[in-house]
Design a protein around this motif. Structure first.
Motif, PDB file in Angstrom:
ATOM      1  N   LYS A 125       0.821  -1.216   0.000  1.00  0.00           N
ATOM      2  CA  LYS A 125       0.000   0.000   0.000  1.00  0.00           C
ATOM      3  C   LYS A 125       0.854   1.265   0.000  1.00  0.00           C
ATOM      4  N   HIS A 126       2.141   1.135   0.353  1.00  0.00           N
ATOM      5  CA  HIS A 126       3.034   2.292   0.396  1.00  0.00           C
ATOM      6  C   HIS A 126       3.849   2.443  -0.885  1.00  0.00           C
ATOM      7  N   ILE A 127       3.585   1.591  -1.874  1.00  0.00           N
ATOM      8  CA  ILE A 127       4.257   1.684  -3.174  1.00  0.00           C
ATOM      9  C   ILE A 127       3.260   2.231  -4.194  1.00  0.00           C
ATOM     10  N   PRO A 128       3.498   3.399  -4.761  1.00  0.00           N
ATOM     11  CA  PRO A 128       2.557   3.961  -5.726  1.00  0.00           C
ATOM     12  C   PRO A 128       2.689   3.312  -7.104  1.00  0.00           C
ATOM     13  N   ASP A 129       1.628   3.351  -7.881  1.00  0.00           N
ATOM     14  CA  ASP A 129       1.703   2.904  -9.265  1.00  0.00           C
ATOM     15  C   ASP A 129       2.753   3.730 -10.008  1.00  0.00           C
ATOM     16  N   GLY A 130       3.417   3.101 -10.949  1.00  0.00           N
ATOM     17  CA  GLY A 130       4.408   3.796 -11.753  1.00  0.00           C
ATOM     18  C   GLY A 130       5.770   3.927 -11.106  1.00  0.00           C
ATOM     19  N   ALA A 131       5.960   3.375  -9.920  1.00  0.00           N
ATOM     20  CA  ALA A 131       7.235   3.505  -9.209  1.00  0.00           C
ATOM     21  C   ALA A 131       8.266   2.527  -9.757  1.00  0.00           C
ATOM     22  N   SER A 132       9.533   2.841  -9.529  1.00  0.00           N
ATOM     23  CA  SER A 132      10.623   1.900  -9.801  1.00  0.00           C
ATOM     24  C   SER A 132      11.040   1.294  -8.475  1.00  0.00           C
ATOM     25  N   ILE A 133      11.210  -0.027  -8.452  1.00  0.00           N
ATOM     26  CA  ILE A 133      11.522  -0.725  -7.209  1.00  0.00           C
ATOM     27  C   ILE A 133      12.621  -1.759  -7.443  1.00  0.00           C
ATOM     28  N   CYS A 134      13.344  -2.062  -6.390  1.00  0.00           N
ATOM     29  CA  CYS A 134      14.332  -3.141  -6.414  1.00  0.00           C
ATOM     30  C   CYS A 134      14.029  -4.054  -5.237  1.00  0.00           C
ATOM     31  N   ILE A 135      13.877  -5.345  -5.498  1.00  0.00           N
ATOM     32  CA  ILE A 135      13.516  -6.320  -4.474  1.00  0.00           C
ATOM     33  C   ILE A 135      14.615  -7.365  -4.365  1.00  0.00           C
ATOM     34  N   ASN A 136      15.036  -7.651  -3.125  1.00  0.00           N
ATOM     35  CA  ASN A 136      16.127  -8.616  -2.962  1.00  0.00           C
ATOM     36  C   ASN A 136      15.615  -9.997  -2.574  1.00  0.00           C
ATOM     37  N   LEU A 137      16.495 -10.809  -2.004  1.00  0.00           N
ATOM     38  CA  LEU A 137      16.180 -12.196  -1.685  1.00  0.00           C
ATOM     39  C   LEU A 137      15.387 -12.301  -0.391  1.00  0.00           C
ATOM     40  N   GLY A 138      14.591 -13.367  -0.286  1.00  0.00           N
ATOM     41  CA  GLY A 138      13.877 -13.626   0.958  1.00  0.00           C
ATOM     42  C   GLY A 138      12.464 -14.104   0.730  1.00  0.00           C
ATOM     43  N   THR A 139      11.973 -14.883   1.675  1.00  0.00           N
ATOM     44  CA  THR A 139      10.610 -15.403   1.557  1.00  0.00           C
ATOM     45  C   THR A 139       9.571 -14.304   1.782  1.00  0.00           C
ATOM     46  N   THR A 140       9.892 -13.317   2.616  1.00  0.00           N
ATOM     47  CA  THR A 140       8.949 -12.219   2.840  1.00  0.00           C
ATOM     48  C   THR A 140       8.902 -11.286   1.640  1.00  0.00           C
ATOM     49  N   THR A 141      10.055 -11.005   1.038  1.00  0.00           N
ATOM     50  CA  THR A 141      10.052 -10.144  -0.145  1.00  0.00           C
ATOM     51  C   THR A 141       9.331 -10.826  -1.309  1.00  0.00           C
ATOM     52  N   GLU A 142       9.359 -12.138  -1.361  1.00  0.00           N
ATOM     53  CA  GLU A 142       8.592 -12.833  -2.395  1.00  0.00           C
ATOM     54  C   GLU A 142       7.092 -12.647  -2.178  1.00  0.00           C
ATOM     55  N   GLU A 143       6.669 -12.597  -0.921  1.00  0.00           N
ATOM     56  CA  GLU A 143       5.261 -12.310  -0.648  1.00  0.00           C
ATOM     57  C   GLU A 143       4.922 -10.866  -1.038  1.00  0.00           C
ATOM     58  N   VAL A 144       5.881  -9.953  -0.868  1.00  0.00           N
ATOM     59  CA  VAL A 144       5.671  -8.573  -1.310  1.00  0.00           C
ATOM     60  C   VAL A 144       5.445  -8.542  -2.821  1.00  0.00           C
ATOM     61  N   ALA A 145       6.212  -9.337  -3.554  1.00  0.00           N
ATOM     62  CA  ALA A 145       6.038  -9.405  -5.005  1.00  0.00           C
ATOM     63  C   ALA A 145       4.617  -9.827  -5.364  1.00  0.00           C
ATOM     64  N   HIS A 146       4.103 -10.830  -4.666  1.00  0.00           N
ATOM     65  CA  HIS A 146       2.711 -11.248  -4.897  1.00  0.00           C
ATOM     66  C   HIS A 146       1.743 -10.092  -4.605  1.00  0.00           C
ATOM     67  N   ALA A 147       1.991  -9.396  -3.491  1.00  0.00           N
ATOM     68  CA  ALA A 147       1.077  -8.323  -3.071  1.00  0.00           C
ATOM     69  C   ALA A 147       1.087  -7.146  -4.046  1.00  0.00           C
ATOM     70  N   LEU A 148       2.144  -6.992  -4.806  1.00  0.00           N
ATOM     71  CA  LEU A 148       2.260  -5.866  -5.736  1.00  0.00           C
ATOM     72  C   LEU A 148       1.650  -6.149  -7.106  1.00  0.00           C
ATOM     73  N   LEU A 149       1.173  -7.352  -7.339  1.00  0.00           N
ATOM     74  CA  LEU A 149       0.677  -7.710  -8.666  1.00  0.00           C
ATOM     75  C   LEU A 149      -0.529  -6.884  -9.100  1.00  0.00           C
ATOM     76  N   GLY A 150      -1.241  -6.321  -8.149  1.00  0.00           N
ATOM     77  CA  GLY A 150      -2.393  -5.492  -8.495  1.00  0.00           C
ATOM     78  C   GLY A 150      -2.030  -4.076  -8.906  1.00  0.00           C
ATOM     79  N   HIS A 151      -0.753  -3.707  -8.804  1.00  0.00           N
ATOM     80  CA  HIS A 151      -0.306  -2.373  -9.201  1.00  0.00           C
ATOM     81  C   HIS A 151      -0.196  -2.272 -10.722  1.00  0.00           C
ATOM     82  N   THR A 152       0.043  -1.067 -11.202  1.00  0.00           N
ATOM     83  CA  THR A 152       0.220  -0.851 -12.634  1.00  0.00           C
ATOM     84  C   THR A 152       1.528  -0.127 -12.892  1.00  0.00           C
ATOM     85  N   ASN A 153       2.143  -0.486 -14.011  1.00  0.00           N
ATOM     86  CA  ASN A 153       3.316   0.215 -14.552  1.00  0.00           C
ATOM     87  C   ASN A 153       4.495   0.285 -13.582  1.00  0.00           C
TER      88      ASN A 153
END
Length: 253
Positions: free
Chosen positions: A88-116
């Motif tokens: 919820k704290h990542i706006p659409d259209g943002a650039s992000i870098c995600i590293n290793l980890g089981t929690t960050t992988e869940e973040v990736a799932h949670a971000l799928l509803g975002h755009t661009n």
């Protein structure tokens, strides 16, 4: 041999196999009360045989992490809730870098509803997850792939990430000590995490509360070097005070 001694030996055998167990798991496994398990843990910790963590117990190692497949299952509901909150704290259209980890992988799932989103990662699992959204531009760092978790590590990954400047770095870690040092086990993974911190305008840490007080051998950075920690409660007051003194925002689910 008393029942208590038998339980202690069985508990140690379980931890040697798994690396970590929660209080709830142990009470169900041994059909005893949480108070009894906590007493067992205190006794074994006093003997240096185990290490207490928030909500559980593990082996007293600072050089080896729990196996990836086991970590994926630990605190999964909490990790999903943390991920949803962070997303919820990542706006659409943002650039992000995600590293290793089981929690960050869940973040990736949670971000799928975002755009661009423009996504940079050294985690092949994250890349595969985020590539499901055709509106995302996903870039993967090059380097050596670790077989057990599909993480990409090494100087090539560091140098590649260093070419970018992203809006948000989203990292996971293995432990946080009382001085606010964020810790992990693999110095090669840590080097990439440090590069992500350097190349991100804002850095978010996603971690469940079992990592507070957990030991690991390699220092990533200090919590004062990041903007916010996303975790789950309850979180004891000394940890909250430490983050407040560091000037780091804390969000709890």
């Amino acid at each position: 041999m008393t029942k208590t001694t038998e339980r202690h030996q069985a508990l140690l055998h379980m931890l040697n196999a798994r690396g970590y167990a929660t209080i709830d798991e142990l009470t169900k496994c041994f059909s005893v009360t949480p108070q009894t398990i906590r007493k067992d843990i205190n006794t074994l910790a006093g003997q240096g045989k185990v290490q207490r963590f928030h909500g559980g117990v593990g082996m007293p190692l600072s050089t080896e992490n729990i196996l990836y497949e086991q970590r994926k299952k630990l605190f999964l509901p909490e990790k999903k809730a943390i991920a949803q909150m962070l997303a919820k704290h990542i706006p659409d259209g943002a650039s992000i870098c995600i590293n290793l980890g089981t929690t960050t992988e869940e973040v990736a799932h949670a971000l799928l509803g975002h755009t661009n989103l423009r996504v940079l990662t050294n985690n092949l699992n994250v890349a595969a997850i985020m590539a499901r959204n055709p509106n995302f531009d996903v870039v993967v760092a090059g380097g050596t792939v670790r077989h057990h978790d599909h993480g990409i590590i090494g100087p090539s990954a560091e140098n590649f990430i260093r070419e970018f400047r992203v809006d948000y770095g989203i990292i996971g870690i293995s432990g946080i000590d009382q001085d606010g040092n964020m810790l992990d086990f693999d110095y090669r993974e840590v080097s990439v995490a440090r590069t992500i911190i350097e190349c991100s305008r804002r850095v978010f840490l996603a971690t469940d509360n079992s990592k507070f007080g957990r030991s690991a051998m390699v220092r990533v950075a200090n919590v004062c070097d990041i903007e916010a920690v996303f975790s789950n409660g309850p979180l004891e007051e000394p940890w909250q005070r430490m983050l407040q003194e560091a000037g780091t925002e804390l969000y709890l689910v």
